[in-house]
Structures are given as C-alpha cells and as structure tokens.
Design a protein around this motif. Sequence first.
Motif, PDB file in Angstrom:
ATOM      1  N   ASP A   1       8.281 113.763  73.852  1.00 43.67           N
ATOM      2  CA  ASP A   1       9.154 113.011  72.947  1.00 43.67           C
ATOM      3  C   ASP A   1       9.996 111.971  73.682  1.00 43.67           C
ATOM      4  O   ASP A   1      10.483 111.020  73.074  1.00 43.67           O
ATOM      5  N   SER A   2      10.173 112.143  74.997  1.00 35.81           N
ATOM      6  CA  SER A   2      11.116 111.301  75.744  1.00 35.81           C
ATOM      7  C   SER A   2      10.463 110.104  76.418  1.00 35.81           C
ATOM      8  O   SER A   2      11.153 109.130  76.734  1.00 35.81           O
TER       9      SER A   2
ATOM     10  N   SER B   1      12.788 105.487  80.201  1.00 44.24           N
ATOM     11  CA  SER B   1      12.015 106.599  79.658  1.00 44.24           C
ATOM     12  C   SER B   1      11.097 106.181  78.509  1.00 44.24           C
ATOM     13  O   SER B   1       9.933 106.600  78.449  1.00 44.24           O
TER      14      SER B   1
ATOM     15  N   VAL C   1      14.689 113.194  81.910  1.00 39.22           N
ATOM     16  CA  VAL C   1      14.083 114.352  81.252  1.00 39.22           C
ATOM     17  C   VAL C   1      13.351 115.231  82.260  1.00 39.22           C
ATOM     18  O   VAL C   1      13.428 116.465  82.182  1.00 39.22           O
TER      19      VAL C   1
ATOM     20  N   ALA D   1      15.903 117.131  84.459  1.00 42.97           N
ATOM     21  CA  ALA D   1      16.586 118.140  83.649  1.00 42.97           C
ATOM     22  C   ALA D   1      15.682 119.342  83.387  1.00 42.97           C
ATOM     23  O   ALA D   1      16.138 120.496  83.423  1.00 42.97           O
ATOM     24  N   LEU D   2      14.415 119.101  83.138  1.00 43.61           N
ATOM     25  CA  LEU D   2      13.484 120.209  82.916  1.00 43.61           C
ATOM     26  C   LEU D   2      13.309 121.053  84.172  1.00 43.61           C
ATOM     27  O   LEU D   2      13.235 122.292  84.099  1.00 43.61           O
TER      28      LEU D   2
ATOM     29  N   ALA E   1       9.721 118.263  74.740  1.00 38.05           N
ATOM     30  CA  ALA E   1      10.817 117.377  75.133  1.00 38.05           C
ATOM     31  C   ALA E   1      10.313 116.230  75.994  1.00 38.05           C
ATOM     32  O   ALA E   1      10.735 115.077  75.835  1.00 38.05           O
ATOM     33  N   LEU E   2       9.386 116.542  76.911  1.00 33.52           N
ATOM     34  CA  LEU E   2       8.829 115.503  77.774  1.00 33.52           C
ATOM     35  C   LEU E   2       8.051 114.482  76.952  1.00 33.52           C
ATOM     36  O   LEU E   2       8.250 113.267  77.094  1.00 33.52           O
TER      37      LEU E   2
END
Length: 297
Positions: free
Chosen positions: A201-202, A170, A281, A284-285, A198-199
Amino acid sequence: MNTNAPRPSPAAVPSPSHLLDIALAAASAAADYLRGLDRDGLAREYKTSSHDIVTEHDRASEEIIVSELRRLLPTARIVGEEGGERPAEQPADGNEGAEPVVSFYVDPIDGTSNFAAGLPLFCISIGVAVDDELVAGVIDAPVLGQVFAAADGDATLNGRPLRPRPTRDSADALVLSGFPGQRTGAQFPEFAGTGLRALEDSVSAVRHLGSAAIELAYVAAGWADATALTQINSWDVAAGFHIVRRAGGSVRTWPGAEGVQRPDHLQPAYVACTGQERLPVLDALQDELQALRAATR
C-alpha cells in the motif's frame, strides 16, 4: 580490471583493488562454467525444504571459485554457501593471527531455483572483507552478461561507473523483495500478512527476483529504489552491500532473534536503498519485526 590477477606477496594484505581482481577472476571462471551448461532437466536436491534447493552445479561452481581463490590468495579464509568455512591454507606471514584476516564470502549460484528452472536471473556473488570490514565485491550474472563490482573506488557495471541516484519517494518507489519470506511468515504469520499489505500500500510496486544479490545490484544501479529481506546469510549479501554503498546507496541492518550486533554482512535482516534517503515503511517494518523477535527470546 585485470581478471588474471597475480599472486600478492605472502607477507602483505592485498589492496582492495587487488582483492577485487582476485574475486573477479574467480567469478569469471565459474561464470564460464555456468554459461556452458545445458540447464534442461537439472537434478535438484532439497536442503531444508522445497524452497531451499541445491544442484550439483552449485557445488561445482563453488569448487571452481575456491580453487581459483586458493591459487591466487592461499592466505585467505573462504566462507561458502555449500562448503561452509574454509580456513586459510597458510598464515599470511608464517605467524597465524599476526596479520589481518582476508575473508571471501562466496555464493556460487544465488538464485538456484531460477537457475534450475531455466531463468537467467541468477548470479555468482563474492564479497571480500578484511577483519570483518567489507572492502570489495563482485556480482556476476553470467547469462545476463552483467558484472557489478566495487573496491575502494566507484561501483561499476561492466566497467562503467554507477553514479549515485536518490531514492524516490514512497509513492513512486519500486521495491525488489520477497518480504517477509517463508521462515518469517511461518514464525510470525500475523505480522507477515499485515506487513506485506502495508508495504504494497505504501510503494508503487513490489517485485521479487529470487536472488538477493541481483536485487542489491539493481538497487545499486538505480533500477529499483530499495530491497529488503528478514532472514539472510553473509554470502548472499556481502558483495551487494559493498556495491550499494560504493554506488552512493545506504544499507541498514538488524540483529534478528539473537539480538547480537555484528558487522552488517553478518546480520540477518536488512534494508538497502539506492540513495541516502530511506523508505520509511521498510525500516519501520524491520523495527517491528525486531521487536517481535526480541520478545520471543
């Protein structure tokens, strides 16, 4: 591959490689037309919003493709972005329903906003399924000179095999995506804000090319690690899903608001990765969004 594909026997379902030749011939005819256009000052119309446009050349490109597909395989069903579903002109053996159904999923210009603005990031996408199983696909970016294709052998770029590559971790991954998209953002604004954060940041970087088919092709080539969208149509992804898988990549899909499981290219949400390794990520999203959609049913 022979782009001057001969007509198959009307009583037989063509092989995947023959179906690919037919799709390549149709895409090539439309690509020649699109390359010859002066794209300055194109007139545009709005379908559902200013984010969803169409030009006269989308329709002209689709008619070129349909005409070529009809000439080469009149027993096939065609599903196009502009013209909707066109049933076979004649049953495969004179007895409708007796033979497997060949379907072509046609996007005559994927990336119309790019096309209309003068950007070269647009393509023709034709996916081929036999009884809802994808067996071939072509993505032809006419200005870029890139033709991605696959049948039952290696996926190729301009005839050269695309070799399998692993998905990077990632922290090093490049994602091509317009996640979460206008419609999902309007319906679930809180998820859209937190999910995009979140995406970003990952992973190492997120880029949006404006063409789902090109993004899938570039993941297949290993130029990016993953691509994902939350709302899509079959003609945008059918070719790309097949090419990604034949290049050694992986595709996972979600059923969306209706919650009905269908073949992958008929599902509205997906994550495709260049290798078998997944980006946690993104999956999960999509799981989170699917739960939100299920809760609103």
